[in-house]
Design an enzyme around this catalytic site. Sequence first.
Site, PDB file in Angstrom:
ATOM      1  N   SER A  14     -92.771  59.712 -37.621  1.00  0.00           N
ATOM      2  CA  SER A  14     -92.737  60.731 -36.569  1.00  0.00           C
ATOM      3  C   SER A  14     -94.147  61.147 -36.157  1.00  0.00           C
ATOM      4  CB  SER A  14     -91.969  61.964 -37.050  1.00  0.00           C
ATOM      5  OG  SER A  14     -92.096  63.022 -36.117  1.00  0.00           O
ATOM      6  N   SER A  16     -94.538  64.054 -34.557  1.00  0.00           N
ATOM      7  CA  SER A  16     -94.507  65.514 -34.469  1.00  0.00           C
ATOM      8  C   SER A  16     -95.484  66.195 -35.431  1.00  0.00           C
ATOM      9  CB  SER A  16     -93.086  66.030 -34.717  1.00  0.00           C
ATOM     10  OG  SER A  16     -92.237  65.690 -33.649  1.00  0.00           O
ATOM     11  N   LYS A  65     -78.860  65.398 -33.964  1.00  0.00           N
ATOM     12  CA  LYS A  65     -78.888  66.355 -32.859  1.00  0.00           C
ATOM     13  C   LYS A  65     -77.518  66.966 -32.576  1.00  0.00           C
ATOM     14  CE  LYS A  65     -82.917  64.341 -30.567  1.00  0.00           C
ATOM     15  NZ  LYS A  65     -83.494  63.827 -29.305  1.00  0.00           N
ATOM     16  N   ASP A 100     -85.771  68.557 -25.203  1.00  0.00           N
ATOM     17  CA  ASP A 100     -85.878  67.242 -24.568  1.00  0.00           C
ATOM     18  C   ASP A 100     -85.721  67.399 -23.054  1.00  0.00           C
ATOM     19  OD1 ASP A 100     -86.232  65.843 -26.935  1.00  0.00           O
ATOM     20  OD2 ASP A 100     -84.115  65.416 -27.175  1.00  0.00           O
ATOM     21  N   GLY A 124     -79.025  54.296 -18.162  1.00  0.00           N
ATOM     22  CA  GLY A 124     -78.552  54.587 -19.510  1.00  0.00           C
ATOM     23  C   GLY A 124     -77.511  55.689 -19.480  1.00  0.00           C
ATOM     24  N   THR A 149     -72.481  49.423 -19.492  1.00  0.00           N
ATOM     25  CA  THR A 149     -71.048  49.685 -19.543  1.00  0.00           C
ATOM     26  C   THR A 149     -70.750  50.768 -18.513  1.00  0.00           C
ATOM     27  OG1 THR A 149     -71.010  49.175 -21.919  1.00  0.00           O
ATOM     28  CG2 THR A 149     -69.112  50.354 -21.022  1.00  0.00           C
ATOM     29  N   SER A 151     -68.193  52.291 -17.406  1.00  0.00           N
ATOM     30  CA  SER A 151     -67.297  53.412 -17.729  1.00  0.00           C
ATOM     31  C   SER A 151     -68.050  54.557 -18.401  1.00  0.00           C
ATOM     32  CB  SER A 151     -66.158  52.938 -18.633  1.00  0.00           C
ATOM     33  OG  SER A 151     -66.651  52.420 -19.865  1.00  0.00           O
ATOM     34  N   LYS A 152     -69.077  54.224 -19.192  1.00  0.00           N
ATOM     35  CA  LYS A 152     -69.873  55.276 -19.836  1.00  0.00           C
ATOM     36  C   LYS A 152     -70.716  56.026 -18.814  1.00  0.00           C
ATOM     37  CE  LYS A 152     -70.096  53.137 -24.413  1.00  0.00           C
ATOM     38  NZ  LYS A 152     -70.980  52.621 -25.502  1.00  0.00           N
ATOM     39  N   ALA A 210     -88.597  56.737 -20.925  1.00  0.00           N
ATOM     40  CA  ALA A 210     -88.471  57.494 -22.170  1.00  0.00           C
ATOM     41  C   ALA A 210     -89.108  56.772 -23.346  1.00  0.00           C
ATOM     42  CB  ALA A 210     -86.996  57.774 -22.460  1.00  0.00           C
ATOM     43  N   GLY A 233     -93.596  57.886 -21.491  1.00  0.00           N
ATOM     44  CA  GLY A 233     -92.726  58.675 -22.347  1.00  0.00           C
ATOM     45  C   GLY A 233     -93.420  59.661 -23.252  1.00  0.00           C
TER      46      GLY A 233
END
Length: 268
Positions: A14, A16, A65, A100, A124, A149, A151-152, A210, A233
């Site tokens: 990370s 951070s 999350k 975010d 996405g 996809t 549908s998503k 991102a 990003g």
Amino acid sequence: MDVYGIIGNPVEHSLSPPMHEAAFDACGIDAKFVTFEADPDRIEEAFRGAQALGVDGLTVTLPFKHDAFEFADVDEKAQRVGAVNTIDFTDDGPVGYNTDMTGTLQAFDHHGVSLEGAKAVVIGAGGAARALAFGFEEAGGTVSIANRTESKAHDLADDVPGASGHGLEELPDLMAEADVVANATSVGLEEDVSAAPADAWHDDLTAYDAVYKPLETRFLSDAAAAGAQTIDGAWMLLFQGVDAFETWTGEDAPVDAMNEALRSHLSE
């Protein structure tokens, strides 16, 4: 000494800790920022353990999350996104936020890009796409979501006011009419490939990726070659940290010091 940290699995790489340590040093705050790699099967115990030990605040990363959403008293913006990436342990209990989303909006503002009335395409349909889509909508933009996809994409669009869902084959047409195109997938993280067709870019677009390692992805280099403005990003990573720091401490974040620490570690 105050203690803050990031909780996730894995967290050893990370960025951070150096970013927030630089902020504490710049502001003269007696605090440390540490990593907590939690067992996914014991995440509720981990959150409650942090609270019991007097940890002052947490950044929450994958895969926790949504678990954090169940643990904290969640503010309105995080409720809309359905995920928490920052927890502030207040006297009244843990409060959850989604920086975010706010961090992304600050990244665009920092680059002088207005989202009011903008046509934004989000590539996405996962967690990052969700934060971006709600952020663009809140800033006054109209959102089109394109996903492998389809549908998503429609499922996410159903949750975001005014949004529409599309398959990836529609990207050229969507990009032709867009003001902003954002990659919210991991495409470009491991290979030199782009989530968007190179010949669909034009110089009226702003491109946001991102992915922050590498900083210059194929997605951004293709956009720049067509004359589009680009935002890497790391800017979102920076400004979500800025928002978290200010939430925890109540002080203005030392943005330049945090940015320098972040980018120096990204270049290693």
